[in-house]
Each structure stands twice: as structure tokens, then as C-alpha cells.
Scaffold this motif. Sequence first.
Motif, PDB file in Angstrom:
ATOM      1  N   MET A 127       0.817  -1.217   0.000  1.00  0.00           N
ATOM      2  CA  MET A 127       0.000   0.000   0.000  1.00  0.00           C
ATOM      3  C   MET A 127       0.851   1.267   0.000  1.00  0.00           C
ATOM      4  N   ALA A 128       2.118   1.145   0.379  1.00  0.00           N
ATOM      5  CA  ALA A 128       3.009   2.313   0.344  1.00  0.00           C
ATOM      6  C   ALA A 128       3.209   2.809  -1.081  1.00  0.00           C
ATOM      7  N   GLU A 129       2.952   1.928  -2.055  1.00  0.00           N
ATOM      8  CA  GLU A 129       3.091   2.306  -3.462  1.00  0.00           C
ATOM      9  C   GLU A 129       1.757   2.705  -4.096  1.00  0.00           C
ATOM     10  N   ALA A 130       0.660   2.588  -3.352  1.00  0.00           N
ATOM     11  CA  ALA A 130      -0.665   2.864  -3.925  1.00  0.00           C
ATOM     12  C   ALA A 130      -0.794   4.337  -4.307  1.00  0.00           C
ATOM     13  N   SER A 131      -1.355   4.583  -5.481  1.00  0.00           N
ATOM     14  CA  SER A 131      -1.532   5.960  -5.939  1.00  0.00           C
ATOM     15  C   SER A 131      -2.895   6.214  -6.558  1.00  0.00           C
ATOM     16  N   ARG A 132      -3.653   5.135  -6.833  1.00  0.00           N
ATOM     17  CA  ARG A 132      -4.934   5.325  -7.523  1.00  0.00           C
ATOM     18  C   ARG A 132      -6.130   4.884  -6.671  1.00  0.00           C
ATOM     19  N   GLU A 133      -6.165   3.588  -6.313  1.00  0.00           N
ATOM     20  CA  GLU A 133      -7.368   3.084  -5.648  1.00  0.00           C
ATOM     21  C   GLU A 133      -7.065   1.816  -4.855  1.00  0.00           C
ATOM     22  N   VAL A 134      -7.678   1.724  -3.684  1.00  0.00           N
ATOM     23  CA  VAL A 134      -7.607   0.509  -2.861  1.00  0.00           C
ATOM     24  C   VAL A 134      -9.029  -0.005  -2.667  1.00  0.00           C
ATOM     25  N   LEU A 135      -9.253  -1.255  -3.041  1.00  0.00           N
ATOM     26  CA  LEU A 135     -10.559  -1.891  -2.893  1.00  0.00           C
ATOM     27  C   LEU A 135     -10.462  -2.940  -1.798  1.00  0.00           C
ATOM     28  N   THR A 136     -11.425  -2.959  -0.895  1.00  0.00           N
ATOM     29  CA  THR A 136     -11.394  -3.947   0.181  1.00  0.00           C
ATOM     30  C   THR A 136     -12.772  -4.558   0.383  1.00  0.00           C
ATOM     31  N   VAL A 137     -12.771  -5.829   0.764  1.00  0.00           N
ATOM     32  CA  VAL A 137     -13.983  -6.527   1.194  1.00  0.00           C
ATOM     33  C   VAL A 137     -13.757  -6.931   2.638  1.00  0.00           C
ATOM     34  N   GLN A 138     -14.680  -6.562   3.508  1.00  0.00           N
ATOM     35  CA  GLN A 138     -14.511  -6.804   4.940  1.00  0.00           C
ATOM     36  C   GLN A 138     -15.721  -7.544   5.512  1.00  0.00           C
ATOM     37  N   PRO A 139     -15.675  -8.880   5.558  1.00  0.00           N
ATOM     38  CA  PRO A 139     -16.736  -9.628   6.246  1.00  0.00           C
ATOM     39  C   PRO A 139     -16.544  -9.507   7.750  1.00  0.00           C
ATOM     40  N   ARG A 140     -17.447 -10.074   8.505  1.00  0.00           N
ATOM     41  CA  ARG A 140     -17.372  -9.943   9.965  1.00  0.00           C
ATOM     42  C   ARG A 140     -16.128 -10.614  10.527  1.00  0.00           C
ATOM     43  N   THR A 141     -15.778 -11.785  10.003  1.00  0.00           N
ATOM     44  CA  THR A 141     -14.683 -12.556  10.554  1.00  0.00           C
ATOM     45  C   THR A 141     -13.397 -11.732  10.578  1.00  0.00           C
ATOM     46  N   GLY A 142     -12.767 -11.639  11.751  1.00  0.00           N
ATOM     47  CA  GLY A 142     -11.499 -10.939  11.871  1.00  0.00           C
ATOM     48  C   GLY A 142     -11.619  -9.500  12.306  1.00  0.00           C
ATOM     49  N   LEU A 143     -12.841  -8.949  12.303  1.00  0.00           N
ATOM     50  CA  LEU A 143     -13.024  -7.558  12.702  1.00  0.00           C
ATOM     51  C   LEU A 143     -13.122  -7.413  14.218  1.00  0.00           C
ATOM     52  N   THR A 144     -13.328  -8.509  14.901  1.00  0.00           N
ATOM     53  CA  THR A 144     -13.441  -8.457  16.353  1.00  0.00           C
ATOM     54  C   THR A 144     -12.281  -9.204  16.986  1.00  0.00           C
ATOM     55  N   GLY A 145     -12.091  -9.017  18.298  1.00  0.00           N
ATOM     56  CA  GLY A 145     -11.009  -9.697  19.002  1.00  0.00           C
ATOM     57  C   GLY A 145      -9.709  -8.927  18.914  1.00  0.00           C
ATOM     58  N   ARG A 146      -8.712  -9.429  19.649  1.00  0.00           N
ATOM     59  CA  ARG A 146      -7.426  -8.731  19.738  1.00  0.00           C
ATOM     60  C   ARG A 146      -6.734  -8.641  18.386  1.00  0.00           C
ATOM     61  N   ARG A 147      -6.735  -9.747  17.632  1.00  0.00           N
ATOM     62  CA  ARG A 147      -6.068  -9.735  16.325  1.00  0.00           C
ATOM     63  C   ARG A 147      -6.711  -8.719  15.389  1.00  0.00           C
ATOM     64  N   GLY A 148      -8.049  -8.639  15.435  1.00  0.00           N
ATOM     65  CA  GLY A 148      -8.739  -7.668  14.602  1.00  0.00           C
ATOM     66  C   GLY A 148      -8.434  -6.238  15.004  1.00  0.00           C
ATOM     67  N   GLU A 149      -8.356  -5.985  16.327  1.00  0.00           N
ATOM     68  CA  GLU A 149      -8.056  -4.635  16.815  1.00  0.00           C
ATOM     69  C   GLU A 149      -6.654  -4.196  16.402  1.00  0.00           C
ATOM     70  N   GLU A 150      -5.684  -5.110  16.520  1.00  0.00           N
ATOM     71  CA  GLU A 150      -4.314  -4.769  16.136  1.00  0.00           C
ATOM     72  C   GLU A 150      -4.215  -4.492  14.637  1.00  0.00           C
ATOM     73  N   SER A 151      -4.858  -5.323  13.852  1.00  0.00           N
ATOM     74  CA  SER A 151      -4.825  -5.142  12.404  1.00  0.00           C
ATOM     75  C   SER A 151      -5.506  -3.846  11.992  1.00  0.00           C
ATOM     76  N   ASP A 152      -6.631  -3.536  12.646  1.00  0.00           N
ATOM     77  CA  ASP A 152      -7.366  -2.331  12.290  1.00  0.00           C
ATOM     78  C   ASP A 152      -6.574  -1.069  12.630  1.00  0.00           C
ATOM     79  N   ALA A 153      -5.838  -1.093  13.737  1.00  0.00           N
ATOM     80  CA  ALA A 153      -5.027   0.075  14.111  1.00  0.00           C
ATOM     81  C   ALA A 153      -3.969   0.349  13.047  1.00  0.00           C
ATOM     82  N   ILE A 154      -3.342  -0.721  12.543  1.00  0.00           N
ATOM     83  CA  ILE A 154      -2.342  -0.570  11.488  1.00  0.00           C
ATOM     84  C   ILE A 154      -3.008  -0.118  10.191  1.00  0.00           C
ATOM     85  N   ALA A 155      -4.161  -0.711   9.888  1.00  0.00           N
ATOM     86  CA  ALA A 155      -4.868  -0.386   8.647  1.00  0.00           C
ATOM     87  C   ALA A 155      -5.321   1.067   8.626  1.00  0.00           C
TER      88      ALA A 155
END
Length: 328
Positions: A127-155
Motif C-alpha cells: 500500500m506504500a506504493e498505492a496511488s490510484r485506488e484501494v478496494l477492500t472486502v470486509q466480512p465480519r470474521t477478523g473484525l473483532t477480538g485482539r487480532r482484529g483490533e491490532e490489524s485495524d489500528a495498522i490499517a
Amino acid sequence: MTSEQHPRHSAEELCSTGRRLYEEALRQGDLATEAAEAAPCLLDLGLLRPSADSLSRLEPVAPVVALQQLLRASEEQIAQQRRREARLTETFDPLMRLDGCPEATDTPHLRTHSGTEQINRAITEAMAEASREVLTVQPRTGLTGRRGEESDAIALVRDQEVLDRGARVRTLYPHTLRHFPSIAARHERLVGDIEARSLDEVTDRMILIDAAVAFIPANPDGTVALEIRHPAMVRHLATTFDRLWRLATPMYPEAVPPPSSNGITPRQRAIATLLVEGHTDAVIADRLGMNIRTARVHIAKLAATLGSQSRAQLGFLIARSGILDQGC
């Protein structure tokens, strides 16, 4: 204008000649088949059909009917693609677990990343090279819990950096996440060209950067990710995303309520569809991005509404009720 002179445009567009001929067909009640040759897009979009009274005449189809037929066909194509993806995953998953050839999963176009830290690092570098568009699909899985919180902070940090460079970010969520406070707060904190929409059901998690590199899960719990740089594969994922995006309901920056028909919400219709297909409560919950308890509450309400006394009877009553035939 002959069909050879018909202006080139996308399959989803109606040219000016087509619009004029369609308006003429509405006024007259039908149109000569020869006249429609000047705008083949009218037939492609289902806005004209053969007349029951004369084979040489075409009669107009109501726009809402034509649109529903096209959307229904599009949804079936997407469903077929999802089933194909599931079969491919099932086929390749045991091969990826072979101890004798772990390096075989890495090629110039495909690379695996194991563990949350390594996955996030690879995504951040891309993503450091992104210049036009980032597309994401985010289902529920992974959005909750410690791993999800850590990933979301970085994201959150890397998304803002992408937006600061003038790129656009588009995200698809399931309807069940439309009102999650954490998701609403996340979008409010980001500044730039960012949009979000929702569907009854979305694919597994995906991040696609500048139509050049994509990241998708390589195992069920998301602890292994596949980095894809093969142009054809990335292009296929981008096309799938765009088709889902057109079917989705806006939720940010301006929210539009998901449409309902005769009091039946899209979520209820989605649950009814999966029930008729014979899926278990756990599969329904996973496919629609909700916990199993919520799924069972919806199923119970549907059963009470239709007067069902058993699971088998519920499937029969759903089919007889016409719920699945109502327009979306």
C-alpha cells in the motif's frame, strides 16, 4: 443507422438512439423489428421483447422488470463464482499443507504470508506504493477480538496515508455491519475520498491495490494470506468487486437504507434463500456476517411469520410464500 454503425459503449449503457426508439415504442405500444436493429442495446438490456401478436414487432418492457431480470442474472453469476471459489479452495487447501513442498506456493505471481505480523507488513509495503485506488472486502470474521483490533489500528494509519496521496478507498461490508459503532467511527476518522457500501452477503476478505496486487486469505482462520500479482487473476478480482459494488447499498459517506419489498427485508430474503438451499445455521451466520445466535433469532422470526412447525416445513413454506420471487 445500421447495427454496424451502432456506437460502441459498455453493456450497461443505453445509447441516445436506443433511448429515442424506446420512447417511441412506449408511445406506440410496439416497434418494428427492423427499426430496433439500429440500437441492439435495447434487446441486450431486455427493454424490448417479441410481440405476442406479431413476429415482426417488438413490445417495450417496463424498466423495473428489465432491471430486475438483469440483476437476478448478475446475482446468479456471482453465486456461481462463489461456489467455484469454494470448490477451488477445497481442492487446493490440502495441497498447500503438503510438508514436502511448502516453497511451491511461492512463484513470481503468488506468495504466501504466515502470521498477522507478516501479513500486515506485506500489505503495508504494497500500500506504500498505492496511488490510484484501494478496494477492500470486509466480512465480519477478523473484525473483532485482539487480532482484529491490532490489524485495524495498522490499517487505519496506512489507509490515511493512501488517502493523503490522493487515492480512493472503497470498501464492501455485509449489511449486518452497517451500524457497527467501530466501523462508523473508523470512517469518520479517515479524511479523503473514501466510500463504503453493503450487501446481504460478501466474499471473504480481500484487499486489492491499484489493480496490481491483491491479498486474500489462504486458510479458514485468516492466519495465512496469499499475495497475488498475476495480472489476469488481479483483473478478475477487480471485476468481481466492481460487479458487487454496483449491487451494493451505499452506507458512507451517505447512507441509503437497504430496500425492502412488502415488509420483507433483504436480510430476511437472504436467510430464506440459504435455508431453501439446505444450509445449516452456522453456515448461514458465516455467509451473512452475523453470529449464530442472531441467525437463529431471524430464522425463528421467519418460521413464526410463516407458521412453520419444523425446518423441513419452513423450506416448503418459504418457497410457497413467494418471498424469493419478490424484487430486490
